[in-house]
Design a protein around this motif. Structure first.
Motif, mmCIF file in Angstrom:
data_model
loop_
_atom_site.group_PDB
_atom_site.id
_atom_site.type_symbol
_atom_site.label_atom_id
_atom_site.label_comp_id
_atom_site.label_asym_id
_atom_site.label_seq_id
_atom_site.Cartn_x
_atom_site.Cartn_y
_atom_site.Cartn_z
ATOM 1 N N HIS A 104 158.007 -15.594 -61.600
ATOM 2 C CA HIS A 104 157.111 -15.999 -62.683
ATOM 3 C C HIS A 104 156.038 -14.986 -63.049
ATOM 4 O O HIS A 104 155.358 -15.152 -64.066
ATOM 5 C CB HIS A 104 156.435 -17.320 -62.308
ATOM 6 C CG HIS A 104 155.477 -17.201 -61.155
ATOM 7 N ND1 HIS A 104 154.117 -17.177 -61.334
ATOM 8 C CD2 HIS A 104 155.685 -17.081 -59.819
ATOM 9 C CE1 HIS A 104 153.522 -17.068 -60.159
ATOM 10 N NE2 HIS A 104 154.448 -17.011 -59.223
ATOM 11 N N GLY A 107 155.827 -11.523 -66.687
ATOM 12 C CA GLY A 107 155.144 -11.294 -67.941
ATOM 13 C C GLY A 107 153.928 -10.385 -67.818
ATOM 14 O O GLY A 107 153.442 -9.843 -68.815
ATOM 15 N N LYS A 108 153.436 -10.200 -66.596
ATOM 16 C CA LYS A 108 152.300 -9.303 -66.387
ATOM 17 C C LYS A 108 152.713 -7.835 -66.412
ATOM 18 O O LYS A 108 151.859 -6.956 -66.525
ATOM 19 C CB LYS A 108 151.624 -9.623 -65.052
ATOM 20 C CG LYS A 108 150.923 -10.979 -65.009
ATOM 21 C CD LYS A 108 150.162 -11.159 -63.706
ATOM 22 C CE LYS A 108 149.364 -12.451 -63.719
ATOM 23 N NZ LYS A 108 148.561 -12.626 -62.473
ATOM 24 N N ASP A 111 156.251 -6.812 -71.388
ATOM 25 C CA ASP A 111 155.743 -7.584 -72.521
ATOM 26 C C ASP A 111 156.738 -8.627 -72.999
ATOM 27 O O ASP A 111 156.349 -9.711 -73.442
ATOM 28 C CB ASP A 111 155.390 -6.645 -73.681
ATOM 29 C CG ASP A 111 154.219 -5.733 -73.353
ATOM 30 O OD1 ASP A 111 153.405 -6.123 -72.498
ATOM 31 O OD2 ASP A 111 154.135 -4.638 -73.930
ATOM 32 N N LYS A 112 158.017 -8.282 -72.946
ATOM 33 C CA LYS A 112 159.053 -9.203 -73.390
ATOM 34 C C LYS A 112 160.101 -9.354 -72.300
ATOM 35 O O LYS A 112 160.458 -8.386 -71.621
ATOM 36 C CB LYS A 112 159.716 -8.696 -74.672
ATOM 37 C CG LYS A 112 158.801 -8.717 -75.887
ATOM 38 C CD LYS A 112 159.575 -8.340 -77.148
ATOM 39 C CE LYS A 112 158.699 -8.473 -78.385
ATOM 40 N NZ LYS A 112 159.441 -8.183 -79.627
ATOM 41 N N TYR A 115 164.424 -15.402 -69.940
ATOM 42 C CA TYR A 115 164.747 -16.186 -68.745
ATOM 43 C C TYR A 115 166.089 -16.863 -68.976
ATOM 44 O O TYR A 115 166.309 -17.505 -70.000
ATOM 45 C CB TYR A 115 163.678 -17.239 -68.452
ATOM 46 C CG TYR A 115 164.057 -18.139 -67.288
ATOM 47 C CD1 TYR A 115 164.386 -17.591 -66.052
ATOM 48 C CD2 TYR A 115 164.113 -19.523 -67.427
ATOM 49 C CE1 TYR A 115 164.752 -18.399 -64.983
ATOM 50 C CE2 TYR A 115 164.466 -20.341 -66.365
ATOM 51 C CZ TYR A 115 164.785 -19.779 -65.144
ATOM 52 O OH TYR A 115 165.159 -20.578 -64.095
ATOM 53 N N LEU A 142 157.833 -19.408 -66.152
ATOM 54 C CA LEU A 142 158.814 -18.486 -66.723
ATOM 55 C C LEU A 142 159.253 -18.946 -68.105
ATOM 56 O O LEU A 142 159.285 -18.160 -69.058
ATOM 57 C CB LEU A 142 160.038 -18.399 -65.808
ATOM 58 C CG LEU A 142 160.008 -17.381 -64.676
ATOM 59 C CD1 LEU A 142 161.167 -17.632 -63.721
ATOM 60 C CD2 LEU A 142 160.083 -15.962 -65.226
ATOM 61 N N THR A 145 156.440 -18.493 -70.747
ATOM 62 C CA THR A 145 156.016 -17.137 -71.097
ATOM 63 C C THR A 145 157.168 -16.245 -71.560
ATOM 64 O O THR A 145 156.920 -15.132 -72.029
ATOM 65 C CB THR A 145 155.321 -16.470 -69.894
ATOM 66 O OG1 THR A 145 156.222 -16.459 -68.760
ATOM 67 C CG2 THR A 145 154.059 -17.228 -69.508
ATOM 68 N N ALA A 146 158.406 -16.707 -71.455
ATOM 69 C CA ALA A 146 159.554 -15.895 -71.864
ATOM 70 C C ALA A 146 159.572 -15.686 -73.377
ATOM 71 O O ALA A 146 159.119 -16.534 -74.153
ATOM 72 C CB ALA A 146 160.854 -16.562 -71.428
ATOM 73 N N THR A 147 160.109 -14.551 -73.790
ATOM 74 C CA THR A 147 160.308 -14.292 -75.222
ATOM 75 C C THR A 147 161.253 -15.338 -75.785
ATOM 76 O O THR A 147 161.050 -15.861 -76.879
ATOM 77 C CB THR A 147 160.873 -12.881 -75.429
ATOM 78 O OG1 THR A 147 160.005 -11.941 -74.786
ATOM 79 C CG2 THR A 147 160.989 -12.553 -76.900
#
Length: 362
Positions: A104, A107-108, A111-112, A115, A142, A145-147
């Motif tokens: 998880h 994303g840090k 950027d993209k 999941y 996850l 924050t996933a694209t």
């Protein structure tokens, strides 16, 4: 463009969705498959599997099965590994696909990312309540924050969409076996024996023993098992003399063995707690033209197949009856039709679907 497929999966063993997708992607793009860690001092081992395909195996002072369940260990591992990956791929046009429900923090560092889930990981195993809560937290983060998210089962897509509407179904795909020549297919002439094959991870927890023993009651059945056999599964088989175990097989050896079979099966418990389960093995059966008898799980009920290609059973008696029917009805025309179905649902086709999503969001 190149791909990182980040997993919590050992590389060796029967191919799973993440292996199959990676191999299909490698036909067109450079792919780096990040496997589950081995035990040792922190480090990264790189191997070239084939053109365009690199295998990265991390080492870390904890087994991966313990590590991903323990919050401090899991997050320390991610901070260390993601920093390594970010530096390794700095300046490159990378698409990061995460199949690890515990990863998880990604994303840090990227950027993209995408999941991708092919199981209901939260409900698939019995663990203490705090472990389940941690898994729920990591996967939810996850998904949020996933694209965008991909799942192989409709139930998972619906669950993910409640957190992130950018969630889509990408069903499992069929392999492209090089040794399957549609012009040289023939109906098996095995005398009085009906060769029934079961492919996959075989154990008491996931494989319904009562149904297996009912299948072995068919007078002329010979059951072939392909894959690792866990626990004491064979000790609970009533007619073990009718069972032949072939161990783990992949690629062309697997396709050639499947071509020797009459009927292929994918039996599950109807009340399977893994609400994200779909039968990966079914696509491998179809790719060799075998008639597939499968349990009519919730996630396959919206799948439609031409008559005589796939038989979806609602109970044990129906499953046994369909095995007999599938063998009796099989024809050369049906075998070719199954291979055509597999071809139209190959992992290459799944890659095309994936690329369409990437084009929309990247």
């Amino acid at each position: 463009m190149e791909f990182i497929v980040y997993t919590n999966t050992e590389w060796d063993g029967p191919p799973r969705a993440r292996h199959q997708l990676s191999n299909a992607l490698a036909k067109r793009f450079k792919v780096t498959f990040v496997a589950a860690n081995t035990i040792g001092l922190p480090g990264l081992k790189s191997e070239k599997v084939k053109d365009n395909f690199e295998l990265l195996t991390p080492s870390f002072p904890s087994s991966f099965r313990l590590r991903y369940r323990m919050p401090v260990l899991n997050e320390a591992y991610q901070v260390w590994l993601y920093q390594k990956l970010k530096k390794r791929f700095e300046g490159k046009n990378v698409v990061f696909i995460c199949t690890d429900f515990g990863g998880h923090l990604i994303g840090k560092y990227f950027d993209k990312f995408i999941y991708m889930a092919n199981d209901d990981f939260i409900n698939n195993v019995k663990v203490p309540g705090w472990m389940k809560a941690y898994t729920t937290f990591t996967q939810s983060r996850l998904v949020k924050t996933a694209t965008f998210n991909l799942a192989t089962a409709k139930k998972l897509v619906n669950d993910f969409a409640e957190i992130n509407p950018k969630s889509y179904e990408l069903p499992l795909g069929a392999p492209e076996f090089s040794k399957v020549d549609i012009t040289k297919l023939s109906l098996n002439n095995s005398g009085d024996k009906v060769k029934v094959v079961l492919l996959g991870f075989i154990d008491k927890k996931k494989t319904p023993l009562v149904l297996i023993n009912k299948i072995l009651e068919i007078d002329n059945v010979e059951l072939h098992l392909i894959g690792p056999i866990k626990d004491d599964f064979l000790d609970h088989i009533s007619k073990v003399e009718k069972v032949k175990a072939h161990g783990v097989m992949t690629g062309d050896p697997l396709s050639l063995k499947l071509l020797e079979m009459d009927v292929a099966i994918a039996p599950y418990y109807m009340d399977d707690p893994n609400t994200g389960r779909t039968p990966n093995k079914m696509w491998q059966y179809l790719a060799t033209g075998r008639p597939a008898v499968i349990t009519n799980l919730p996630n396959v009920r919206h799948w439609e197949f031409p008559e005589g290609t796939v038989y979806k059973a609602n109970n044990d008696d129906e499953f046994v009856a369909y095995i007999k029917q599938a063998h009796k009805e099989n024809t050369m025309e049906l075998m070719k039709e199954r291979i055509s179905i597999a071809s139209n649902n190959s992992w290459t086709k799944r890659v095309d679907q994936l690329l369409a999503y990437i084009e929309s969001y990247y």
